[in-house]
Design a protein around this motif. Sequence first.
Motif, PDB file in Angstrom:
ATOM      1  N   ASP A 232       9.174  -2.916  -4.265  1.00  0.00           N
ATOM      2  CA  ASP A 232       7.962  -2.911  -3.431  1.00  0.00           C
ATOM      3  C   ASP A 232       8.285  -2.741  -1.958  1.00  0.00           C
ATOM      4  O   ASP A 232       7.642  -3.341  -1.089  1.00  0.00           O
ATOM      5  CB  ASP A 232       7.162  -4.215  -3.620  1.00  0.00           C
ATOM      6  CG  ASP A 232       6.362  -4.192  -4.903  1.00  0.00           C
ATOM      7  OD1 ASP A 232       6.158  -3.091  -5.431  1.00  0.00           O
ATOM      8  OD2 ASP A 232       5.962  -5.272  -5.380  1.00  0.00           O
TER       9      ASP A 232
ATOM     10  N   GLN B 193      -2.058   9.333   4.881  1.00  0.00           N
ATOM     11  CA  GLN B 193      -1.211   8.146   4.803  1.00  0.00           C
ATOM     12  C   GLN B 193       0.216   8.601   4.492  1.00  0.00           C
ATOM     13  O   GLN B 193       0.426   9.625   3.856  1.00  0.00           O
ATOM     14  CB  GLN B 193      -1.715   7.191   3.723  1.00  0.00           C
ATOM     15  CG  GLN B 193      -1.799   7.824   2.332  1.00  0.00           C
ATOM     16  CD  GLN B 193      -2.269   6.830   1.279  1.00  0.00           C
ATOM     17  OE1 GLN B 193      -3.043   5.939   1.573  1.00  0.00           O
ATOM     18  NE2 GLN B 193      -1.787   6.981   0.058  1.00  0.00           N
TER      19      GLN B 193
ATOM     20  N   ASP C 235      10.273  -0.806   4.074  1.00  0.00           N
ATOM     21  CA  ASP C 235      10.704  -2.114   4.546  1.00  0.00           C
ATOM     22  C   ASP C 235      12.175  -2.271   4.152  1.00  0.00           C
ATOM     23  O   ASP C 235      12.489  -2.516   2.983  1.00  0.00           O
ATOM     24  CB  ASP C 235       9.838  -3.197   3.889  1.00  0.00           C
ATOM     25  CG  ASP C 235      10.215  -4.596   4.354  1.00  0.00           C
ATOM     26  OD1 ASP C 235      11.254  -4.717   5.044  1.00  0.00           O
ATOM     27  OD2 ASP C 235       9.501  -5.550   4.021  1.00  0.00           O
TER      28      ASP C 235
ATOM     29  N   SER D  27       1.688   8.718  -2.627  1.00  0.00           N
ATOM     30  CA  SER D  27       2.096   7.331  -2.900  1.00  0.00           C
ATOM     31  C   SER D  27       2.923   7.145  -4.172  1.00  0.00           C
ATOM     32  O   SER D  27       3.111   6.031  -4.628  1.00  0.00           O
ATOM     33  CB  SER D  27       0.902   6.369  -2.918  1.00  0.00           C
ATOM     34  OG  SER D  27       0.194   6.482  -4.132  1.00  0.00           O
TER      35      SER D  27
ATOM     36  N   CYS E 137       8.901   2.452  -6.553  1.00  0.00           N
ATOM     37  CA  CYS E 137       9.858   1.578  -5.858  1.00  0.00           C
ATOM     38  C   CYS E 137      10.022   0.252  -6.615  1.00  0.00           C
ATOM     39  O   CYS E 137       9.059  -0.495  -6.798  1.00  0.00           O
ATOM     40  CB  CYS E 137       9.386   1.313  -4.438  1.00  0.00           C
ATOM     41  SG  CYS E 137      10.530   0.251  -3.543  1.00  0.00           S
TER      42      CYS E 137
ATOM     43  N   ARG F 161      13.616  -5.040   2.092  1.00  0.00           N
ATOM     44  CA  ARG F 161      13.459  -5.052   0.645  1.00  0.00           C
ATOM     45  C   ARG F 161      14.148  -3.875  -0.034  1.00  0.00           C
ATOM     46  O   ARG F 161      14.500  -3.953  -1.205  1.00  0.00           O
ATOM     47  CB  ARG F 161      11.970  -4.993   0.285  1.00  0.00           C
ATOM     48  CG  ARG F 161      11.129  -6.103   0.860  1.00  0.00           C
ATOM     49  CD  ARG F 161       9.678  -5.949   0.419  1.00  0.00           C
ATOM     50  NE  ARG F 161       9.567  -6.217  -1.004  1.00  0.00           N
ATOM     51  CZ  ARG F 161       9.141  -7.355  -1.521  1.00  0.00           C
ATOM     52  NH1 ARG F 161       8.773  -8.320  -0.716  1.00  0.00           N
ATOM     53  NH2 ARG F 161       9.072  -7.552  -2.814  1.00  0.00           N
TER      54      ARG F 161
ATOM     55  N   LYS G  73       5.393   0.996   1.469  1.00  0.00           N
ATOM     56  CA  LYS G  73       3.967   0.727   1.629  1.00  0.00           C
ATOM     57  C   LYS G  73       3.345   1.982   2.232  1.00  0.00           C
ATOM     58  O   LYS G  73       3.907   2.569   3.159  1.00  0.00           O
ATOM     59  CB  LYS G  73       3.817  -0.458   2.579  1.00  0.00           C
ATOM     60  CG  LYS G  73       2.409  -0.949   2.722  1.00  0.00           C
ATOM     61  CD  LYS G  73       2.384  -2.136   3.683  1.00  0.00           C
ATOM     62  CE  LYS G  73       0.944  -2.501   3.984  1.00  0.00           C
ATOM     63  NZ  LYS G  73       0.830  -3.428   5.087  1.00  0.00           N
ATOM     64  N   MET G  74       2.198   2.387   1.706  1.00  0.00           N
ATOM     65  CA  MET G  74       1.524   3.559   2.271  1.00  0.00           C
ATOM     66  C   MET G  74       0.727   3.109   3.492  1.00  0.00           C
ATOM     67  O   MET G  74      -0.085   2.178   3.415  1.00  0.00           O
ATOM     68  CB  MET G  74       0.610   4.206   1.240  1.00  0.00           C
ATOM     69  CG  MET G  74       1.329   4.693  -0.006  1.00  0.00           C
ATOM     70  SD  MET G  74       2.741   5.789   0.295  1.00  0.00           S
ATOM     71  CE  MET G  74       1.940   7.266   0.918  1.00  0.00           C
ATOM     72  N   VAL G  75       0.972   3.784   4.606  1.00  0.00           N
ATOM     73  CA  VAL G  75       0.375   3.373   5.872  1.00  0.00           C
ATOM     74  C   VAL G  75      -0.566   4.477   6.365  1.00  0.00           C
ATOM     75  O   VAL G  75      -0.177   5.647   6.397  1.00  0.00           O
ATOM     76  CB  VAL G  75       1.492   3.141   6.917  1.00  0.00           C
ATOM     77  CG1 VAL G  75       0.904   2.850   8.280  1.00  0.00           C
ATOM     78  CG2 VAL G  75       2.391   2.012   6.472  1.00  0.00           C
TER      79      VAL G  75
ATOM     80  N   PRO H  56       4.419   7.137   3.661  1.00  0.00           N
ATOM     81  CA  PRO H  56       5.170   5.953   3.218  1.00  0.00           C
ATOM     82  C   PRO H  56       5.954   5.304   4.348  1.00  0.00           C
ATOM     83  O   PRO H  56       6.595   5.996   5.144  1.00  0.00           O
ATOM     84  CB  PRO H  56       6.115   6.517   2.151  1.00  0.00           C
ATOM     85  CG  PRO H  56       6.253   7.966   2.483  1.00  0.00           C
ATOM     86  CD  PRO H  56       4.971   8.381   3.126  1.00  0.00           C
TER      87      PRO H  56
ATOM     88  N   SER I  66       5.891   5.021  -3.540  1.00  0.00           N
ATOM     89  CA  SER I  66       5.552   3.599  -3.459  1.00  0.00           C
ATOM     90  C   SER I  66       5.428   2.983  -4.850  1.00  0.00           C
ATOM     91  O   SER I  66       5.827   1.845  -5.078  1.00  0.00           O
ATOM     92  CB  SER I  66       4.243   3.465  -2.683  1.00  0.00           C
ATOM     93  OG  SER I  66       3.739   2.183  -2.786  1.00  0.00           O
ATOM     94  N   LYS I  67       4.886   3.773  -5.767  1.00  0.00           N
ATOM     95  CA  LYS I  67       4.676   3.234  -7.118  1.00  0.00           C
ATOM     96  C   LYS I  67       5.983   3.057  -7.882  1.00  0.00           C
ATOM     97  O   LYS I  67       6.139   2.135  -8.662  1.00  0.00           O
ATOM     98  CB  LYS I  67       3.763   4.164  -7.909  1.00  0.00           C
ATOM     99  CG  LYS I  67       2.344   4.174  -7.411  1.00  0.00           C
ATOM    100  CD  LYS I  67       1.420   4.837  -8.404  1.00  0.00           C
ATOM    101  CE  LYS I  67       0.035   4.954  -7.813  1.00  0.00           C
ATOM    102  NZ  LYS I  67      -0.093   6.098  -6.917  1.00  0.00           N
TER     103      LYS I  67
END
Lengths: 369, 609
Positions: B65, B83, B88, B56, B62, B91, B68-70, B85, B59-60
């Motif tokens: 934002d 999980q 989106d 992640s 970015c 964004r 998102k970790m899925v 990444p 994600s941090k």
Amino acid sequence: MSKEVKLFLGPNHPGMHGNSSVHLYVEGDTVVKARLVPGFLHRGFEKLMEKRLWFQNLALIPRICVPEPDINEMVFAMAIESLTKTEIPERAHWIRMIILELARIASHLMAMGGIGGATGLYTMPYWTMPDRDRILDIFEKITGARIYHMYIIPGGVRKDLPGGIEKEILAVLDYLESRKPEYENLLLKHRVIRTRTKGIAKLTKEEALEMGVTGVGLRATGLPYDIRKIDPYARYDKVEFSVPTATEGDAYARFTLKYLEVQQSINIIRQCIDMMPKEGPVNIKFTRGSALRLRVPAGSIYCHVESSRGEYGYFVVSDGGEMPYRIHVRGASYPQGLYGVESKLPGTRLEDVALWLGTMDFCSPEIDR
Amino acid sequence: MSVYETFKKSFWGPTIAWKRLFTKPVTIQVPRVYREASERYRGFHVNDWELCSGCSTCSKVCPTDAIKMVPVDIEVESGKKAQRPAIDYGRCSFCAMCVDICTTGSLNMTREYIHISDDANTFFFLPDETGIHHQEVPLGYQRDEASELLDLERVEMEELPADERVDSFIEYVKGYSREQAIAEASRCVDCELCVDVCPANMDIPRYIESVFKNDTSEGVEWIYKTNPLPGVCGRVCTHKCETACSIGNRGEPVAIRWLKRYIMDQESVEDIIKHSKENISKKGKGKIAIIGAGPSGLSASYYLSLMGYKVTIFEAKELPGGVMRYGIPRYRLPDEALDKDIDVIKALGVEIKCNTTVGKDITLTELKNKYDAVFLGTGFMLGRSTKVPGTDHEDVLMALPLLEKIRDYLRDPENSEKPPVPDSLIVIGGGNVAMDVARSIARLQRMEGKKVNVKVTSLESMEELPADLEEIVEGREEGIQFFPSRGPKEVIIENEKIKGLKTIACTRVFDDDGRFSPEFDESDVMTIDGEMIVEAIGQAPDYSYLPNELREKLEFVRGRLMVNEKGQTSIPWLFAGGDIVNGPDIIHGVADGHKAAVGIDEFLTREEG
């Protein structure tokens, strides 16, 4: 006596970058009052920066000036480098200058095309925009992106130049120079354009200084104020170039200076390619740790550069944390875009309003912070 | 000259534009015409799921934002997360910071220019190797050394040089200074992969963050939530956390162990005691007996005390600490560090009855009658022998008793038996205990003015040695010689003196399923010279204190006690942990002790109810 009418210019005026609106109060075809209405793209850049890590701001700051995003990256990097007392590698200085001057040419070409919107000379944007696109091609090859480059980073530049790019840059510069006669004939020697712009949207030296107008707007009044000369950054003190000036202070003088500055930028880029070290590091890691935990020593600094619209500066305050404590942007467009619109447009004819907006080349996000 | 004069007005000037009337436009009809993007183009994301650890970090970093970790339904190995990444694109600013900071190098961008879809959901996208269009597209922007956003190099830990440290048993790792610790802590990306692999599930990112914030007092709080032996673990933990550290994928993992030590070195024992006492939150009613003052017993006693129980530890040795006191050499774990941790535990009211052997001085049945629950943390204190011919010779020793003798002697030379210091030693084994013996004897040899002459032989190859890498590297620096991939065949004895060890080549240690099943080449024989031999091939438990009727009710697997997830054996009042449950590892012992404390509390609370 004619009736006063309120007209909305914008918020999507094609001659402007980004969105801002001008409310015009006109009597007949004469403007009696003008109000700039910002807020259409307000993104609170300066506040947002306080909520983002130093490195995360690299993706945010170019948005403040879309046609010339690199200046944001430059002043931001300069500020951090000053606060951390870091000297970046020599090659990085020269690469930065190439990027900044390419961006200046691209911005000037866009602005010159913008004259078409104000005067009906639509051939101009049809020519300048594809020519600008050639520079964007170069940007894509160097940085990986056409508009938001995110290339100049604290410590240097993000990657070294790709192999053989110097040749391609020179080819683009040759091409642009080959276009000079066409631009001159189409725009600068054009009877109608000259008639429409001479003496229009005039600004005196005193007015410019009073409002804080810099860049072409100020130089068109006779003052050779250019940060590259008066407070050289990168390696501008090592290259030779002149600062074109005029004394007329009108719309014609301003876009003529823009045109002349393109040639100066071309000259600077050629010198950069000649003079820069052919190899060597292009960035330096100025602090330990991951980008997530970068800390900048406490202190404050004002860094400024010469953008295509004037003095562009960041006042950066660090409290020694992982995010900026405060950043204030001195947008070059602010004086002519806000004070200029409100003080200089009254008294002009309606059709000349766009000439002020276009030749002053103001950039809405710089005001709408 | 006036700017008006720079360019002369021309009526015909603009007409030059007409010559462009029939020029081919420079525009192209995208997407009908394919446009090749540049090699560095920051297009859409691709992610190699095999490489990706789900850390992640992308994600941090970015800025928008957009990542998102899925959770994904895949099997992941230890030290990775299930999980991945998801981006989106509503964004994403295509800045490629995620690529630059990717700890594994799994995330990249392609040279695709456009994505056209009337389904808005396709713009929220879980990238894999095939990218957004599931076609092979050449890679675009990729991270390189210059654009690295991680700090891959560890802040070096200052140590005594090999030729100085081998002259004494002084702790040779000096520890971080404040600046060094903060710099090392700043490398952490807070991925938490370490938390999952730490047997005690220590909240490592939080205490590393406290170092970064220069608030070691807060760090102590985080550490003591799951580990009451941090001074010990900060020095000699097997640091499984560092093997999972995401920075270690491309660089050197964060020095988690040294940072823990740094925190503990900054805080006084009084402050730690004060903090611990503040956390006594529950009034447990009952008395608990703990057998063995090793890692698991001490850990259990700390957490039970916090719950309000009256805890008594029965320890056979003169001093508490178990293998930490009697097994690990002083140059790795000085008594002062161990005592600091134990002092905190004692300050909570834990009584430690030393020189009290359960089964001899007091029976387990007596304990059962006097206490509400009993915890077994007796460890692996018996040595194992190769049993090759000659190992019954008096100069063939077991590792742990020798290490114990060395520590006793160093602690109190006047009243202790001097350990044997041969001119030449052969150590059989490749684990940390073997290294401890080899390096300890090397020090004693130097202290007596002898030349270091210690040889270590093991079934495993150098690459397979189970000892920590730094132990091997440092041992080699100190003059230890290694004879890997050799199996002991016979101790060579002449005139009742050991002359050496006959060995044969070991061609394979483990079978295809990874089970211990060594194979040898009898024709490849080599003799290693030495006058004393120490066997350090593993330790075994001693259950002699268990009465037969209890032993019959307990379940064992390969010598280890079977317990449930709360450390409870098949006898409800009897709990166990540490080596006898999970094998020799201090941090496992700490975790077992904590779990058992919770289990005992639940057991007694239920009993009450």
